[in-house]
Write an enzyme that holds these catalytic residues in place. Structure first.
Site, PDB file in Angstrom:
ATOM      1  N   ILE A 185       0.834  -1.197   0.000  1.00 42.23           N
ATOM      2  CA  ILE A 185       0.000   0.000   0.000  1.00 42.23           C
ATOM      3  C   ILE A 185       0.869   1.247   0.000  1.00 42.23           C
ATOM      4  O   ILE A 185       0.651   2.177  -0.778  1.00 42.23           O
ATOM      5  CB  ILE A 185      -0.946   0.007   1.222  1.00 42.23           C
ATOM      6  CG1 ILE A 185      -1.925  -1.170   1.115  1.00 42.23           C
ATOM      7  CG2 ILE A 185      -1.692   1.335   1.346  1.00 42.23           C
ATOM      8  CD1 ILE A 185      -2.913  -1.287   2.251  1.00 42.23           C
ATOM      9  N   HIS A 441       6.147 -13.451 -30.996  1.00 48.36           N
ATOM     10  CA  HIS A 441       7.183 -12.430 -31.099  1.00 48.36           C
ATOM     11  C   HIS A 441       6.628 -11.223 -31.842  1.00 48.36           C
ATOM     12  O   HIS A 441       5.958 -11.403 -32.859  1.00 48.36           O
ATOM     13  CB  HIS A 441       8.391 -12.984 -31.855  1.00 48.36           C
ATOM     14  CG  HIS A 441       9.454 -11.953 -32.075  1.00 48.36           C
ATOM     15  ND1 HIS A 441      10.285 -11.549 -31.058  1.00 48.36           N
ATOM     16  CD2 HIS A 441       9.801 -11.235 -33.165  1.00 48.36           C
ATOM     17  CE1 HIS A 441      11.114 -10.618 -31.522  1.00 48.36           C
ATOM     18  NE2 HIS A 441      10.840 -10.413 -32.801  1.00 48.36           N
TER      19      HIS A 441
HETATM   20  P1  NAD Z   1       2.605  -4.603   4.445  1.00 47.87           P
HETATM   21  O1  NAD Z   1       2.606  -5.616   5.516  1.00 47.87           O
HETATM   22  O2  NAD Z   1       2.762  -5.003   3.032  1.00 47.87           O
HETATM   23  O3  NAD Z   1       3.757  -3.514   4.745  1.00 47.87           O
HETATM   24  C1  NAD Z   1       3.794  -2.759   5.961  1.00 47.87           C
HETATM   25  C2  NAD Z   1       5.195  -2.237   6.168  1.00 47.87           C
HETATM   26  O4  NAD Z   1       5.191  -1.329   7.274  1.00 47.87           O
HETATM   27  C3  NAD Z   1       6.206  -3.311   6.511  1.00 47.87           C
HETATM   28  O5  NAD Z   1       7.288  -3.207   5.619  1.00 47.87           O
HETATM   29  C4  NAD Z   1       6.597  -2.986   7.962  1.00 47.87           C
HETATM   30  O6  NAD Z   1       7.938  -3.317   8.261  1.00 47.87           O
HETATM   31  C5  NAD Z   1       6.385  -1.475   8.030  1.00 47.87           C
HETATM   32  N1  NAD Z   1       6.180  -0.931   9.388  1.00 47.87           N
HETATM   33  C6  NAD Z   1       5.416  -1.445  10.385  1.00 47.87           C
HETATM   34  N2  NAD Z   1       5.434  -0.634  11.472  1.00 47.87           N
HETATM   35  C7  NAD Z   1       6.218   0.426  11.164  1.00 47.87           C
HETATM   36  C8  NAD Z   1       6.621   1.625  11.867  1.00 47.87           C
HETATM   37  N3  NAD Z   1       6.177   1.915  13.118  1.00 47.87           N
HETATM   38  N4  NAD Z   1       7.460   2.491  11.253  1.00 47.87           N
HETATM   39  C9  NAD Z   1       7.899   2.246   9.982  1.00 47.87           C
HETATM   40  N5  NAD Z   1       7.536   1.144   9.287  1.00 47.87           N
HETATM   41  C10 NAD Z   1       6.700   0.244   9.857  1.00 47.87           C
HETATM   42  O7  NAD Z   1       1.260  -3.784   4.661  1.00 47.87           O
HETATM   43  P2  NAD Z   1       0.421  -2.808   3.732  1.00 47.87           P
HETATM   44  O8  NAD Z   1       1.246  -2.207   2.668  1.00 47.87           O
HETATM   45  O9  NAD Z   1      -0.278  -1.900   4.697  1.00 47.87           O
HETATM   46  O10 NAD Z   1      -0.623  -3.772   3.058  1.00 47.87           O
HETATM   47  C11 NAD Z   1      -1.576  -4.470   3.880  1.00 47.87           C
HETATM   48  C12 NAD Z   1      -2.091  -5.706   3.183  1.00 47.87           C
HETATM   49  O11 NAD Z   1      -2.850  -5.356   2.049  1.00 47.87           O
HETATM   50  C13 NAD Z   1      -0.965  -6.591   2.769  1.00 47.87           C
HETATM   51  O12 NAD Z   1      -1.159  -7.836   3.387  1.00 47.87           O
HETATM   52  C14 NAD Z   1      -1.099  -6.715   1.284  1.00 47.87           C
HETATM   53  O13 NAD Z   1      -1.029  -8.064   0.892  1.00 47.87           O
HETATM   54  C15 NAD Z   1      -2.467  -6.163   0.957  1.00 47.87           C
HETATM   55  N6  NAD Z   1      -2.375  -5.342  -0.241  1.00 47.87           N
HETATM   56  C16 NAD Z   1      -2.092  -5.927  -1.437  1.00 47.87           C
HETATM   57  C17 NAD Z   1      -1.972  -5.156  -2.571  1.00 47.87           C
HETATM   58  C18 NAD Z   1      -1.680  -5.800  -3.871  1.00 47.87           C
HETATM   59  O14 NAD Z   1      -1.848  -7.002  -3.989  1.00 47.87           O
HETATM   60  N7  NAD Z   1      -1.213  -5.063  -4.864  1.00 47.87           N
HETATM   61  C19 NAD Z   1      -2.086  -3.772  -2.501  1.00 47.87           C
HETATM   62  C20 NAD Z   1      -2.350  -3.216  -1.279  1.00 47.87           C
HETATM   63  C21 NAD Z   1      -2.497  -4.009  -0.154  1.00 47.87           C
END
Ligand code: NAD
Length: 462
Positions: A185, A441
């Site tokens: 996200i 191709h």
């Molecule tokens: P994520 O788990 O992908 O990433 C969250 C990130 O935040 C991690 O890298 C973590 O280390 C970091 N983090 C946590 N606490 C922190 C802090 N206090 N300070 C700094 N960094 C910190 O989560 P997301 O991006 O919120 O996505 C949530 C869910 O939604 C995911 O499970 C994902 O699979 C799903 N999603 C999928 C898609 C897609 O398929 N394209 C798109 C959006 C969301």
């Protein structure tokens, strides 16, 4: 007298509405309970779909501003009409949610508007604005999804400091946007607002972006995104964020506070289980707040099952859909199955990042012997003609059997290209199988064939 159904699904997101439609197709009397005024869940309302609309629009804007000249196209001036861009997003979302309404009608899925709450085995109540409806069901399926995870010290105000929901609707391009979390996200929405002109700083607690994805490709993606202007501060833990005056302040461990205009909190999502009456029927959550289920999605209570983001596994719309289908098929036929080893994951940045199967990091950790074939898009005629030569395809195959164990793609249309790899893996293909398939191709898909050839050192074009 309560209304009786064979199956009542709680939640009309991709897991719930797909399960409802499939069960109805298979002859069951199905109802679906949804408390939001529109169907489609987070994915359609405030997730996958609106974010993809904005990614597409912002990409066109950025391309017109800085890429078209390379193609010999001169554009006098390019202006952003953010209002029109956001309106287009709303139109796409409305059209798709109405589409699900139409499918419900076509398949005679009864829709109940309101909050569904279990009151006993096979019994639930739907509390809506027009009163309460009591229902009975042979089977109840919980598909209530997830919501953005909060973070201690980060004071969400639903406007300047918000989650992905707010970041899909900012009324102006922020001067400086701070994004907490370099996951799916965080990176997708950072890309949108950076392309539209915001200064974007991404704060990530870990020493890398996109935890869980292949680390080699994640590192390459980070360099490309940095070139686009995203400022990454890795190894940075956010301890607090609050609105101050007309802006915001983000505090980080061991560093100076950062002043900015808006904050996007994207540190993961948590299962949505509040108000479901789980206690009343005796369902206890696990340590991560998820509903424990067996291999066939059954909870500890007979006749109550759960799928999607509220149970174990990746929080992905297509994973929830697969579970919805498998659940409905098992109810009707006694058999239903999800192949969890081949669930693709896609990050819709530019270029896209897509992955299926094991990462190279996992294979190393598990001591699995593998061979690796890589093909760079630089060597693809189609990628050259598109002017999108960043990235590569990586195929990982078992060293002994040659079976494909994982495919990771960073590059143009990676999210579409990964489907071929997933199909091949679902059929247990070897890298040689992939390499021997004739690919048209010039297409980007030839890069997958070439990477498969490269597993045994036989790539032709590199
Ligand atoms: P994520 O788990 O992908 O990433 C969250 C990130 O935040 C991690 O890298 C973590 O280390 C970091 N983090 C946590 N606490 C922190 C802090 N206090 N300070 C700094 N960094 C910190 O989560 P997301 O991006 O919120 O996505 C949530 C869910 O939604 C995911 O499970 C994902 O699979 C799903 N999603 C999928 C898609 C897609 O398929 N394209 C798109 C959006 C969301």
């Amino acid at each position: 007298m309560p209304t009786a159904h064979d199956l009542v699904v709680i939640g009309a997101g991709p897991g719930g509405y797909v399960a409802a439609l499939k069960a109805a197709q298979l002859g069951m009397n199905v109802a679906c309970v949804e408390r939001e005024p529109v169907l489609g869940g987070t994915c359609l309302r405030v997730g996958c779909i609106p974010s993809k609309v904005l990614l597409e629009s912002s990409e066109k804007f950025a391309e017109t501003r800085s890429e078209l000249a390379r193609h010999g196209i001169k554009v006098a001036s390019v202006e952003l009409d953010l209002g029109a861009m956001l309106q287009r997003k709303r139109t796409v979302v409305t059209t798709l949610t109405k589409g699900i309404e139409g499918l419900f009608k076509k398949h005679r899925v009864t829709r109940y508007a309101g909050q569904g709450r279990l009151t006993g085995p096979g019994q639930l109540v739907v509390e809506g604005t027009d009163g309460a409806n009591e229902l009975t069901a042979k089977q109840i399926l919980i598909a209530t999804g997830s919501r953005p995870a909060p973070s201690k010290g980060v004071e969400l105000d639903g406007d300047r400091i918000g989650t992905s929901t707010e970041a899909l609707s900012y009324s102006e391009v922020p001067g400086h946007l701070v994004v907490i979390g370099a996951g799916y996200i965080g990176l997708e929405l950072s890309s949108v607002w950076r392309r539209l002109g915001a200064k974007v700083t991404v704060l990530e607690f870990l020493p890398r972006i996109l935890p869980g994805l292949d680390s080699e490709l994640a590192a390459e993606a980070q360099k490309l995104l940095a070139k686009q202007g995203l400022a990454f501060r890795l190894g940075t833990r956010v301890t607090a964020a609050r609105v101050e005056g007309t802006g915001c302040v983000v505090e980080i461990e061991g560093g100076e506070p950062i002043a900015c205009d808006r904050v996007l909190l994207a540190v993961g999502r948590v299962p949505h289980t509040e108000g479901l009456g789980l206690d009343a029927v005796g369902i206890r959550l696990d340590e991560k707040g998820r509903i424990p289920v067996d291999d066939h999605f059954a909870t500890s209570v007979s006749g109550v099952s759960a799928i999607g983001d509220v149970i174990r596994g990746p929080m992905l719309a297509h994973k929830a859909e697969e579970e919805g289908i498998a659940f409905a098929e098992r109810l009707a036929t006694g058999y239903g199955h999800v192949d969890y080893g081949v669930i693709p994951a896609v990050v819709y940045t530019h270029p896209e990042i897509a992955s299926v199967g094991r990462t190279e990091d996992e294979l190393k950790e598990r001591g699995i012997e593998y061979r690796k074939g890589v093909f760079p898009f630089l060597a693809s005629g189609r990628a050259r003609s598109l002017g999108q030569t960043d990235g590569r395809v990586k195929v990982l195959a078992d060293a002994g059997t040659d079976r494909v164990l994982g495919v990771h793609i960073l590059g143009p249309r990676a999210g579409d290209l990964i489907a071929e790899a997933a199909a091949a893996m679902a059929f247990g293909a070897s890298s040689e199988d992939l390499a021997r398939v004739c690919h048209a191709h010039p297409t980007l898909s030839e890069s997958l064939k070439e990477a498969a050839l490269a597993v045994t050192g036989q790539a032709i074009h590199v």
